[in-house]
Design an enzyme around this catalytic site. Structure first.
Site, PDB file in Angstrom:
ATOM      1  N   GLY A  50      37.245  41.418  38.284  1.00 13.30           N
ATOM      2  CA  GLY A  50      38.656  41.759  38.483  1.00 13.30           C
ATOM      3  C   GLY A  50      39.267  40.851  39.540  1.00 13.30           C
ATOM      4  N   ASN A  51      40.236  41.399  40.284  1.00 16.51           N
ATOM      5  CA  ASN A  51      40.947  40.587  41.279  1.00 16.51           C
ATOM      6  C   ASN A  51      40.016  39.907  42.269  1.00 16.51           C
ATOM      7  OD1 ASN A  51      43.625  41.148  40.432  1.00 16.51           O
ATOM      8  ND2 ASN A  51      43.369  43.218  41.239  1.00 16.51           N
ATOM      9  N   VAL A  52      39.081  40.677  42.831  1.00 14.39           N
ATOM     10  CA  VAL A  52      38.182  40.118  43.846  1.00 14.39           C
ATOM     11  C   VAL A  52      37.017  39.363  43.192  1.00 14.39           C
ATOM     12  CG1 VAL A  52      36.674  40.653  45.807  1.00 14.39           C
ATOM     13  CG2 VAL A  52      38.772  41.967  45.468  1.00 14.39           C
ATOM     14  N   LYS A 101      44.237  58.506  57.330  1.00 15.20           N
ATOM     15  CA  LYS A 101      44.501  58.409  55.896  1.00 15.20           C
ATOM     16  C   LYS A 101      45.491  59.513  55.546  1.00 15.20           C
ATOM     17  CE  LYS A 101      42.803  56.049  52.320  1.00 15.20           C
ATOM     18  NZ  LYS A 101      42.238  54.703  52.297  1.00 15.20           N
ATOM     19  N   GLY A 107      31.753  42.994  37.715  1.00 13.90           N
ATOM     20  CA  GLY A 107      33.200  43.205  37.838  1.00 13.90           C
ATOM     21  C   GLY A 107      33.905  41.912  38.169  1.00 13.90           C
TER      22      GLY A 107
END
Ligand code: NAD
Length: 365
Positions: free
Chosen positions: A182-184, A80, A180
């Site tokens: 959202g996108n997913v 990372k 949630g």
């Protein structure tokens, strides 16, 4: 901070400090483990209180990527990078391109990608300096938006967890609360409804909840998700939602969702186990994003192939449950063991002599 002591504690391979005075770049690349292949992990742009916090975050996230990548069954190691945000100096093309040069200097040991605070535009700038980047908009054969692939993987992981809890992975008539949309989350809602599940949703964003309701979901209150008497709770919003307060309230038999770092602490995995709740560990079931970008590393991205590969998450979740039973541990701990066992198996593959044309045959010619 004793850096070598930390490197040694979890056997990190390398940490690179990247500095460029002109652009103001201060970044840290941490490579944890390359047993399985080049180390893949995103570039995070974040304002840290001090350098120690930035180094600690790079260490923590890099190790997390080793586990996620290994458990996903892909041939990449874990790393990372963190780019230290200076509140007085906005992120710039110069900074990002300077970072790209450092990535190039690692000659493929590290492959970067988008993460919190970085964008596709940033990846495009990095691509002007190095090939060792995924998720650009300009590279030929690049992967697209990971959310559909992630949602597909969540759906398959969730089904494996449902089978563990109820003996069948049929979702028809099962009740699910999705936290949630959202996108997913929204894509997951669509899949659940098409399989005949009864879906409840909660989100702070009225517009996205509205879209879920149009699909046939029922809206519930933000705090209601933890106490609902449903079969499945799918956390697709925030981390640390399974904590001291919620573990005792949750009534669902299954927890399976996309959110990263769902457990506030690994001990909450034990509490879920004691309560008989089947938890599909987050980094196993949300690995679709990683599987998606790795697909582009094999010579041109193919959405259909990526979708097929993420369906394998079903079997990875089953393996986690088998390890948990074998060792009588929580599924959260079993997920780590799945990753460690894969790395160990690859590291210990039989060593045989392989003639290489650059050494042996050269001498024979
Ligand atoms: P997103 O930002 O599109 O959606 C998150 C949603 O959660 C938003 O609609 C937001 O309003 C809602 N939300 C925030 N706080 C809430 C609360 N208290 N209660 C209910 N809803 C709340 O993010 P996403 O891309 O859909 O990702 C969802 C989660 O999955 C994140 O934790 C992300 O890190 C993780 N994840 C995503 C991917 C991916 O491919 N997008 C891959 C791996 C993991």
């Amino acid at each position: 901070m004793e850096i070598f002591k930390t490197l040694e504690s979890y056997d990190y391979e390398e940490i690179v400090f990247c500095q460029d005075r002109e652009s103001g770049l201060k970044a840290i690349i941490c490579i944890h483990d390359t047993t399985l292949g080049p180390a893949l992990g995103g570039l995070r742009y974040w304002e840290y209180k001090n350098e120690k916090d930035a180094i600690t975050d790079a260490f923590r996230l890099a190790r997390g990527m080793t586990y996620k990548n290994a458990a996903a069954g892909v041939d990449v190691g874990g790393a990372k990078a963190v780019l230290l945000k200076d509140p007085k100096r906005p992120k710039s093309e110069g900074q990002i391109r300077a970072f790209g040069k450092f990535v190039e200097g690692l000659n493929g040991r590290y492959i970067t990608a988008e993460d919190v605070g970085t964008t596709e535009q940033d990846m495009d700038w990095i691509y002007t300096e190095t090939d060792y980047v995924v998720g650009t908009s300009t590279k030929p054969g690049t992967s697209g938006n990971p959310s559909p692939v992630t949602a597909h993987g969540i759906f398959f992981g969730l089904k494996a967890a449902v089978k563990e809890a109820f003996g069948s992975d049929n979702l028809s008539g099962r009740s699910v609360v999705v936290q949630g949309t959202g996108n997913v989350g929204l894509l997951l809602v669509e899949k659940l409804i098409s399989e005949g599940a009864k879906v409840y949703v909660a989100d702070l964003n009225e517009e996205s909840v509205g879209k879920a309701v149009e699909m046939g979901a029922v809206e519930v209150g933000i705090d209601e998700v933890y106490t609902m008497d449903v079969d499945i709770y799918a956390p697709c919003a925030l981390g640390a939602v399974i904590n001291d307060e919620t573990t005792t309230k949750i009534k669902a038999r299954v927890i399976a969702g996309s959110a990263n770092n769902q457990l506030a602490d690994i001990k909450h995995g034990d509490v879920l186990m004691e309560r008989g709740i089947v938890y599909a560990p987050d980094f196993i079931i949300n690995a679709g994003g990683v599987i998606n970008v790795v697909d582009e590393m094999h010579g041109g991205y193919d959405l259909e192939r990526a979708m097929r590969k993420v369906e394998n998450i079903y079997y990875q979740v089953e393996k986690v449950f088998a390890i948990a039973k074998r060792d009588n541990i929580s599924t959260a701990l079993a997920a780590n063991i799945l990753a460690e066992e894969r790395i160990k198996a690859v590291r210990n593959t039989k060593k045989i002599f392989v003639p290489h044309k650059n050494n042996i045959l050269k001498g024979l010619q």
